[in-house]
Design an enzyme around this catalytic site. Sequence first.
Site, PDB file in Angstrom:
ATOM      1  N   LEU A  62       0.894  -1.169   0.000  1.00  0.00           N
ATOM      2  CA  LEU A  62       0.000   0.000   0.000  1.00  0.00           C
ATOM      3  C   LEU A  62       0.928   1.213   0.000  1.00  0.00           C
ATOM      4  CD1 LEU A  62      -2.784   1.335   0.472  1.00  0.00           C
ATOM      5  CD2 LEU A  62      -2.630   0.666   2.852  1.00  0.00           C
ATOM      6  N   SER A  63       0.834   2.038  -1.040  1.00  0.00           N
ATOM      7  CA  SER A  63       1.813   3.120  -1.220  1.00  0.00           C
ATOM      8  C   SER A  63       1.772   4.127  -0.077  1.00  0.00           C
ATOM      9  CB  SER A  63       1.541   3.863  -2.531  1.00  0.00           C
ATOM     10  OG  SER A  63       1.455   2.959  -3.596  1.00  0.00           O
ATOM     11  N   GLN A  64       2.865   4.841   0.074  1.00  0.00           N
ATOM     12  CA  GLN A  64       2.993   5.907   1.075  1.00  0.00           C
ATOM     13  C   GLN A  64       1.977   7.022   0.761  1.00  0.00           C
ATOM     14  OE1 GLN A  64       6.632   7.980   0.554  1.00  0.00           O
ATOM     15  NE2 GLN A  64       6.518   9.032   2.517  1.00  0.00           N
TER      16      GLN A  64
END
Length: 215
Positions: A62-64
């Site tokens: 899950l991207s930053q």
Amino acid sequence: MSTDPNAPKLVKLIMALRRDGIHDTRVLAAMERVPREKFAPQSYKHLAYENQSLPLGLGQTLSQPFVVAKMSQELALKPNSRVLEVGTGSGYQAAILAHLSQRVTSIERIPELHHSARARLLSLEIYNTDLHLGDGFLGWPSGAPYDGIILTCAPDSVPQELFAQLAIGGRLVAPVGNQNDRQSLKVYTRKSETKLSAKTLGLVQFVPMLGGLSS
Ligand code: SAH
């Protein structure tokens, strides 16, 4: 007064995004509205409002929040835009895009992720996304042309099929290449039928874009 225990953490996160150059008020509002803890695995929910990427399981990430906001801002979407995402993952980026555009088409190659993202977006009453199980290298031609295309997995170079599905004036944002597991964040703008402009924004870290469906 809000009773949401995450509210102070969310305020802090939004302040950090502003400080780091996220100035688009629609993007900031979308980041405020989408509950990231609903997209994080159980054991990482307490970190949902930290400005860091989180493991999704199945080797995916899950991207930053900053990277999600930055890529969303670069797409420069309008309320009537149509957008294509390659790499649905948890569905978090798709949920943010759903608040910024008219319709989001998103493709995922891993069946478990595709199915759980679909259930999650429906439970959040987000109805303007079309999630598909498929190979993002082909894009999703039946919805083309798109005003924005975003890749949340990294190809060595952007497939021609995706450029072909970008509307004139549309932008494609993608992590491209691979230098020690990092990629250049690129923004391409379709100037005309035959002309694309490109700019590079810096280094990011994404999982690779893989061909074919996961079995
Ligand atoms: N946008 C996601 C993060 C995705 S991580 C989120 O907000 O949670 C990258 C995703 O890209 C992974 O789920 C991976 O399975 C997917 N992916 C990799 N190659 C792909 C391809 N060719 N087509 C579709 N999805 C792909």
